[in-house]
Enzyme design. Structure first.
Site, short mmCIF file in Angstrom:
data_model
loop_
_atom_site.label_atom_id
_atom_site.label_comp_id
_atom_site.label_asym_id
_atom_site.label_seq_id
_atom_site.Cartn_x
_atom_site.Cartn_y
_atom_site.Cartn_z
N ASP A 1 0.84 -1.19 0.00
CA ASP A 1 0.00 0.00 0.00
C ASP A 1 0.88 1.25 0.00
O ASP A 1 1.96 1.24 -0.60
CB ASP A 1 -0.94 -0.02 1.21
CG ASP A 1 -2.29 0.62 0.90
OD1 ASP A 1 -2.39 1.85 1.06
OD2 ASP A 1 -3.22 -0.10 0.50
N HIS B 1 -3.47 6.13 3.79
CA HIS B 1 -4.27 4.99 3.34
C HIS B 1 -3.75 3.68 3.94
O HIS B 1 -4.52 2.88 4.50
CB HIS B 1 -4.23 4.95 1.81
CG HIS B 1 -5.14 3.96 1.17
ND1 HIS B 1 -4.69 2.76 0.66
CD2 HIS B 1 -6.47 3.98 0.92
CE1 HIS B 1 -5.71 2.09 0.12
NE2 HIS B 1 -6.80 2.81 0.27
N SER C 1 -11.48 -0.41 -0.43
CA SER C 1 -10.17 -0.62 0.20
C SER C 1 -10.31 -1.14 1.61
O SER C 1 -9.58 -2.03 2.05
CB SER C 1 -9.39 0.71 0.26
OG SER C 1 -8.72 0.99 -0.94
#
Length: 337
Positions: free
Chosen positions: A107, A140, A291
């Site tokens: 990620d 994220h 996600s």
């Protein structure tokens, strides 16, 4: 990131992926080659179209594709953006739960946070695997790490940064990271990013790299495309593709990808988790997207894998007659966060 749109897919201009065995077949289009971790990026001669060259090579039986661009999925293509919102501190104490399960997280990286302060897996991170400080998707990876930590207490994370602060990465970077995982493959792999391919066929180099991790269960997001168009790598036969349902856990989130290629679903709306510290954020956020539904499913698999082989967990989860099945969304995995 330099990219171009081709049939609603995104690719790196003038680049094609293949392996060493195919270099001679592509030589007449080749200007230069960069090779690392078993992946060759061919820089094409001016005027050569990556999609056309890849299609011609595939007709010859060569494993080749344009260098597709992938993106993290808290954003809805063509609609309003789901940005992170500040959230109050979450009452969570890591505790002393022990687990031998390792979760791979490709990620934006993971930033420092009290939830994993002093954990061996975080202490082993290098500067190249810490979370981006700026960009639309900075934080994220840190957000996903928190979801995994709470859903699979005691599991260790193996982190590789493959997306920049805006959530963009390319297929070459992802495949190389997967190749580096072969020596110590994780039990579960969380891929909360993806994209379409130029021809809606599986990307062969990415497919090969995931297949080589034969004992790893790959869990990937179905994308925030609100369509049934295959989204990769979630649509690969060997991956658990995850869609998002709304906060009621009754209906598909309006942004979520869906289709027969989706295997499971979980809540993706307004989840709260760890985040970066700075500005209006005090280390916690609320965010929505496939996600994050993916991390709920990956964490559930990793938690159950403390007591039985990971592949058996997935077989039981997806094949259960008691679990609720939602058409085009697969098996519902309840969120307990």
């Amino acid at each position: 990131m330099d990219m171009q749109s081709v049939g609603e897919a995104f690719i790196r201009p003038g680049q094609m992926l293949t392996d060493r065995s195919a270099l001679s077949a592509a030589s007449r289009w080749t200007s230069a080659v960069s090779e690392a971790d078993g992946v060759c990026v061919i820089h094409l001669s001016p005027g050569a179209d990556p999609c056309e060259v890849a299609a011609e090579l595939r007709d010859q039986g060569v494993r080749a594709s344009p260098n597709h661009v992938f993106r993290g999925q808290p954003l809805f293509f063509g609609g309003p953006a789901s940005r992170p919102f500040p959230a109050p501190p979450i009452r969570y104490k890591p505790g002393q739960t022990r687990s031998d399960v390792v979760i791979g997280l490709l990620d934006t990286g993971v930033a420092e946070h009290p939830w994993w302060s002093g954990n061996d897996w975080y202490e082993q991170l290098g500067p190249d695997d810490t979370d981006a400080a700026e960009g639309a998707q900075a934080g994220h990876g840190t957000f996903i790490a928190g979801l995994l930590a709470r859903r699979a207490p005691g599991a260790a994370l193996r982190v590789r940064r493959v997306l920049d602060g805006d959530g963009f990465g390319d297929e070459a970077t992802v495949v190389r990271a997967l190749h580096r995982m072969r020596e110590r493959p994780p039990h579960v792999l969380n891929l909360s990013f993806g994209g379409h391919t130029f021809d809606d066929r599986p990307p062969p180099l990415l497919s090969d790299a995931l297949a080589a991790l034969s004992d790893t269960v790959t869990v990937a997001c179905a994308g925030n495309t609100a369509s049934d168009r295959p989204f990769w790598p979630a649509a690969l036969a060997g991956a658990v593709g995850v869609a998002a349902v709304d906060a009621s856990q009754e209906h598909r989130a309006p942004y979520s990808g869906h289709g027969t290629w989706v295997d499971a679903c979980a809540r993706g709306d307004w989840l709260t988790s760890s985040f970066l510290r700075g500005g209006e954020f005090a280390g916690f956020a609320a965010w929505s997207g496939t996600s994050f539904a993916t991390a709920v499913v990956a964490g559930a698999i990793a938690d159950a894998a403390r007591d039985e082989p990971t592949k058996e967990v997935v077989s039981r989860l997806l094949g259960s007659e008691e679990a609720r099945q939602i058409p085009d969304l697969g098996v519902l995995v309840p969120a307990s966060l």
